[in-house]
Design a protein around this motif. Structure first.
Motif, PDB file in Angstrom:
ATOM      1  N   LEU A 422       5.585  12.233  -1.458  1.00 25.54           N
ATOM      2  CA  LEU A 422       6.546  11.131  -1.629  1.00 25.54           C
ATOM      3  C   LEU A 422       6.575  10.245  -0.389  1.00 25.54           C
ATOM      4  O   LEU A 422       6.673   9.018  -0.488  1.00 25.54           O
ATOM      5  CB  LEU A 422       7.940  11.684  -1.929  1.00 25.54           C
ATOM      6  CG  LEU A 422       8.120  12.365  -3.287  1.00 25.54           C
ATOM      7  CD1 LEU A 422       9.531  12.915  -3.436  1.00 25.54           C
ATOM      8  CD2 LEU A 422       7.828  11.380  -4.420  1.00 25.54           C
ATOM      9  N   ALA A 425       3.505   8.155  -0.529  1.00 21.98           N
ATOM     10  CA  ALA A 425       3.630   7.187  -1.631  1.00 21.98           C
ATOM     11  C   ALA A 425       4.501   6.007  -1.209  1.00 21.98           C
ATOM     12  O   ALA A 425       4.207   4.852  -1.537  1.00 21.98           O
ATOM     13  CB  ALA A 425       4.225   7.869  -2.861  1.00 21.98           C
ATOM     14  N   HIS A 426       5.535   6.301  -0.430  1.00 18.58           N
ATOM     15  CA  HIS A 426       6.447   5.237   0.004  1.00 18.58           C
ATOM     16  C   HIS A 426       5.787   4.244   0.954  1.00 18.58           C
ATOM     17  O   HIS A 426       6.250   3.117   1.106  1.00 18.58           O
ATOM     18  CB  HIS A 426       7.676   5.875   0.673  1.00 18.58           C
ATOM     19  CG  HIS A 426       8.782   4.916   0.918  1.00 18.58           C
ATOM     20  ND1 HIS A 426       9.186   4.540   2.180  1.00 18.58           N
ATOM     21  CD2 HIS A 426       9.571   4.225   0.059  1.00 18.58           C
ATOM     22  CE1 HIS A 426      10.171   3.675   2.080  1.00 18.58           C
ATOM     23  NE2 HIS A 426      10.435   3.468   0.820  1.00 18.58           N
ATOM     24  N   THR A 428       2.829   3.013   0.536  1.00 18.15           N
ATOM     25  CA  THR A 428       1.699   2.319  -0.097  1.00 18.15           C
ATOM     26  C   THR A 428       2.010   0.912  -0.626  1.00 18.15           C
ATOM     27  O   THR A 428       1.147   0.324  -1.284  1.00 18.15           O
ATOM     28  CB  THR A 428       1.135   3.162  -1.269  1.00 18.15           C
ATOM     29  OG1 THR A 428       2.204   3.411  -2.188  1.00 18.15           O
ATOM     30  CG2 THR A 428       0.535   4.467  -0.803  1.00 18.15           C
ATOM     31  N   ALA A 429       3.206   0.374  -0.358  1.00 19.52           N
ATOM     32  CA  ALA A 429       3.556  -0.963  -0.870  1.00 19.52           C
ATOM     33  C   ALA A 429       2.494  -2.026  -0.545  1.00 19.52           C
ATOM     34  O   ALA A 429       2.144  -2.843  -1.414  1.00 19.52           O
ATOM     35  CB  ALA A 429       4.924  -1.395  -0.362  1.00 19.52           C
ATOM     36  N   PRO A 430       1.922  -2.051   0.680  1.00 24.42           N
ATOM     37  CA  PRO A 430       0.919  -3.087   0.981  1.00 24.42           C
ATOM     38  C   PRO A 430      -0.315  -3.020   0.083  1.00 24.42           C
ATOM     39  O   PRO A 430      -1.068  -3.994  -0.013  1.00 24.42           O
ATOM     40  CB  PRO A 430       0.542  -2.805   2.442  1.00 24.42           C
ATOM     41  CG  PRO A 430       1.701  -2.084   2.999  1.00 24.42           C
ATOM     42  CD  PRO A 430       2.253  -1.262   1.874  1.00 24.42           C
ATOM     43  N   PHE A 432      -0.193  -2.710  -3.152  1.00 27.69           N
ATOM     44  CA  PHE A 432       0.114  -3.424  -4.398  1.00 27.69           C
ATOM     45  C   PHE A 432       0.233  -4.933  -4.175  1.00 27.69           C
ATOM     46  O   PHE A 432      -0.228  -5.720  -4.971  1.00 27.69           O
ATOM     47  CB  PHE A 432       1.394  -2.869  -5.024  1.00 27.69           C
ATOM     48  CG  PHE A 432       1.288  -1.392  -5.283  1.00 27.69           C
ATOM     49  CD1 PHE A 432       0.391  -0.922  -6.227  1.00 27.69           C
ATOM     50  CD2 PHE A 432       2.036  -0.486  -4.573  1.00 27.69           C
ATOM     51  CE1 PHE A 432       0.253   0.439  -6.463  1.00 27.69           C
ATOM     52  CE2 PHE A 432       1.909   0.871  -4.804  1.00 27.69           C
ATOM     53  CZ  PHE A 432       1.014   1.339  -5.749  1.00 27.69           C
ATOM     54  N   VAL A 433       0.907  -5.322  -3.089  1.00 29.74           N
ATOM     55  CA  VAL A 433       1.009  -6.751  -2.749  1.00 29.74           C
ATOM     56  C   VAL A 433       0.675  -6.883  -1.269  1.00 29.74           C
ATOM     57  O   VAL A 433       1.555  -6.770  -0.425  1.00 29.74           O
ATOM     58  CB  VAL A 433       2.424  -7.301  -3.019  1.00 29.74           C
ATOM     59  CG1 VAL A 433       2.438  -8.813  -2.791  1.00 29.74           C
ATOM     60  CG2 VAL A 433       2.869  -6.983  -4.417  1.00 29.74           C
ATOM     61  N   PRO A 434      -0.588  -7.071  -0.918  1.00 29.72           N
ATOM     62  CA  PRO A 434      -0.940  -7.150   0.498  1.00 29.72           C
ATOM     63  C   PRO A 434      -0.330  -8.370   1.170  1.00 29.72           C
ATOM     64  O   PRO A 434      -0.413  -9.473   0.632  1.00 29.72           O
ATOM     65  CB  PRO A 434      -2.469  -7.229   0.491  1.00 29.72           C
ATOM     66  CG  PRO A 434      -2.834  -7.653  -0.877  1.00 29.72           C
ATOM     67  CD  PRO A 434      -1.732  -7.265  -1.793  1.00 29.72           C
ATOM     68  N   VAL A 435       0.335  -8.166   2.311  1.00 32.08           N
ATOM     69  CA  VAL A 435       0.914  -9.283   3.065  1.00 32.08           C
ATOM     70  C   VAL A 435      -0.193  -9.976   3.823  1.00 32.08           C
ATOM     71  O   VAL A 435      -0.997  -9.340   4.488  1.00 32.08           O
ATOM     72  CB  VAL A 435       1.990  -8.759   4.041  1.00 32.08           C
ATOM     73  CG1 VAL A 435       2.525  -9.893   4.894  1.00 32.08           C
ATOM     74  CG2 VAL A 435       3.109  -8.111   3.264  1.00 32.08           C
ATOM     75  N   GLN A 436      -0.279 -11.303   3.674  1.00 31.64           N
ATOM     76  CA  GLN A 436      -1.374 -12.049   4.315  1.00 31.64           C
ATOM     77  C   GLN A 436      -0.968 -12.512   5.702  1.00 31.64           C
ATOM     78  O   GLN A 436       0.188 -12.745   5.959  1.00 31.64           O
ATOM     79  CB  GLN A 436      -1.737 -13.271   3.458  1.00 31.64           C
ATOM     80  CG  GLN A 436      -2.298 -12.835   2.105  1.00 31.64           C
ATOM     81  CD  GLN A 436      -2.239 -13.918   1.068  1.00 31.64           C
ATOM     82  OE1 GLN A 436      -1.478 -14.879   1.188  1.00 31.64           O
ATOM     83  NE2 GLN A 436      -3.007 -13.779   0.014  1.00 31.64           N
TER      84      GLN A 436
END
Lengths: 436, 132
Positions: A422, A425-426, A428-430, A432-436
């Protein structure tokens, strides 16, 4: 028909037995490749994942590329997947190959830069404060040595914070201060490596003494992604605490209760969390020896701490209370607060979490009194501390792991690994929507 | 003891379920915030015709509103070293961009405080000092 079926089952069983070592070797290669990717890319520096550091891994530069979130997260997920596979095939892995795999992972991380955390520079700053500048690290933060070369590497959040570590750890770190900055970083890496190897050796010994598979035990611990990349990669002093914790378990298995309790106290004088083992050990043994051993070690440690640092050096409770108020975005209480529409945890939540922890502790004490394995009870307590903490860092999820691999209650190992999954998993946000 | 073990296992599974739901919920929230952040940066570059990458964003990370302020230099230079232009963005992401509601300018080296704002523009300029 049954004879034919048995024959088919037998041949498929033999076939899977033949495939198992090859599959295990492939998974082991994936573990090594994922570790090498993180370390070689990390050596390029200029990455948000790699703390600013003196140039200790420059000789690895030129092989990898700058470590970005995407590559790091994919490497960690590959590591986790391969780790799960290795654990499933642990029975088909020999002692020699397990040691070679763990040794390779340790060697790669040891050769590389400091990964993912600035904590090691705080450790060095505190040691330099004491030795080079004559400043008490229990009274002042690294800001007091603004012009020291280590200051620029200390994490922004910790520049004003006095040390929260025990006096034994601070004294252990003092000999590294005169080695210069690079020398001290290497010293910290050596300490972490030795502590890790010692922890693994003691885990092996404890698993064998408890008639559990020692190869599987060291693979669960020594090939764990959070242990290797975050714990060892960051040269965290938690590894020294784990070493003393496993020494304590090893002593109890040898019937040396006084030494076991003394070892727990020594661990608590490195990092206070491990003190949670003591009530379970005492309750389980029901003898005077661990109480006397613990008190003697505490007396000696307090005396040394007081002589070196004054009253603040032995006031571990104040440091714990201060740190308990910190909040990180990765902590489970913060995630639960968000789930219920709150912006974060409030003071009342800290009180509720402390109350929950006390209840869990009391239940486990009652269970230990009724004959439950004290090692498992201690592991559950350490897991509960990390899950209820509002300041959760990756290496805190390692605390119960060495205990989980040497207990017969497999729920503890499953719960510890689930918490780690967990936690990852927490992160892994980048992906899904990589910050440029 | 088997009854106690059963109760413990049930509590553990429920706690695990709560943690898993909270983790997934937070992951989705973070992804949403990142999605908006990318749209905000892209909108600022399109609106100002400056392809600068060092912009400061004041973002509502908890998702209570979609109101965000993005500030950046009006001429090339180190971050906040030149006159800055700030845009207030609201609403959903559409075509990779968001609606610019209003904005203001800031002098060099100034943080985004009401006292520093001037040359307000946009649909809410009647409000002083520029802030929604």
């Amino acid at each position: 028909v049954s004879a034919v079926a048995e024959g088919e089952l037998g041949s498929s069983g033999t076939r899977s037995q033949q495939w198992a070592p090859a599959l295990a070797a492939l998974l082991a290669l994936l573990l090594v490749a994922a570790t090498a990717e993180i370390v070689l890319d990390g050596a390029v520096a200029h990455s948000a994942l790699i703390p600013k550091s003196p140039d200790i891994a420059g000789w690895l530069r030129g092989i990898g590329e700058r470590l970005g979130y995407r590559v790091f997260l994919i490497a960690i997920l590959v590591f986790m997947g391969a780790y799960a596979g290795v654990l499933a095939l642990a029975r088909s892995i020999s002692k020699r190959w397990a040691i070679i795999l763990i040794g390779a992972l340790h060697a790669i991380v040891f050769a590389g830069p400091i990964l993912l955390s600035t904590d090691v520079f705080s450790y060095i700053a505190y040691s330099r404060m004491g030795i080079e500048h004559g400043i008490n690290p229990y009274l002042h933060g690294p800001i007091a040595i603004l012009h020291d070369p280590v200051y620029r590497y200390v994490g922004q959040d910790w520049k004003h914070v006095a040390t929260a570590y025990g006096p034994l750890y601070t004294l252990l770190s003092y000999p590294l201060a005169p080695l210069g900055l690079k020398g001290a970083v290497w010293g910290m890496k050596v300490m972490a490596l030795v502590a890790s190897v010692g922890t693994l050796a003691l885990t092996w010994r404890c698993a064998r003494a408890r008639e559990l598979n020692p190869v599987a035990a060291i693979l669960v611990l020594g090939a764990n992604p959070l242990y290797v990349i975050y714990g060892l990669g960051g040269a965290h002093n938690d590894l020294i605490m784990l070493l003393l914790m496993m020494a304590a378990v090893s002593f109890t298995l040898a019937g040396k209760d006084a030494a076991a309790a003394a070892s727990v106290v020594a661990g608590a004088l490195v990092k206070a969390t491990v003190a949670a083992l003591l009530p379970f050990m005492i309750l389980s043994r029901r003898r005077l020896a661990p109480i006397l051993g613990g008190l003697a070690a505490l007396g000696l440690g307090a005396l040394a701490g007081y002589a070196a640092f004054g009253i603040h050096g032995v006031d571990v409770v104040a440091a714990l209370n201060r740190d308990a108020a910190f909040v990180s975005t990765d902590s489970f209480p913060t995630e639960i607060a968000h789930l219920f529409g709150k912006p974060g945890v409030f003071p009342v939540d800290h009180d509720l979490l402390k109350a929950a922890l006390v209840l869990i502790g009391l239940h486990l004490l009652w269970r230990t009194w009724r004959g439950y394995d004290w090692v498992a009870a201690s592991g559950w307590t350490l897991l509960a501390i990390s899950v209820t903490s509002t300041w959760l860092l990756a290496w805190y999820t390692l605390w119960p792991l060495p205990l989980a691999v040497i207990t017969r209650d497999r729920r503890l190992l499953a719960a510890t690994l689930a918490v780690q999954v967990l936690f990852i998993a927490h992160q892994t946000a980048p992906l899904f929507v990589p910050v440029q | 003891m088997s009854r106690v073990r059963l109760i413990e296992t049930t509590v553990l599974l429920l706690a695990g379920l709560l943690l898993a739901i909270a983790t997934v919920n937070d992951l989705v929230r973070q992804a949403g915030v990142n999605h908006r952040l990318i749209a905000d940066l892209r909108t600022w570059r399109t609106y100002t015709h400056h392809d600068y990458h060092t912009l400061s964003v004041e973002q509502d990370v908890y998702g209570h509103s979609t109101h965000e302020v993005v500030c950046g230099n009006t001429t090339p230079g180190a971050p906040k070293e030149r006159e800055q232009i700030c845009l207030v963005m609201t609403g959903p992401v559409s075509g990779g961009r968001r609606l610019v509601q209003n904005g203001w300018h800031l002098p060099p080296k100034a943080e985004d405080r009401r006292g520093y704002r001037y040359a307000c523009f946009g649909s809410r300029t009647t409000q002083r000092p520029c802030a929604p």
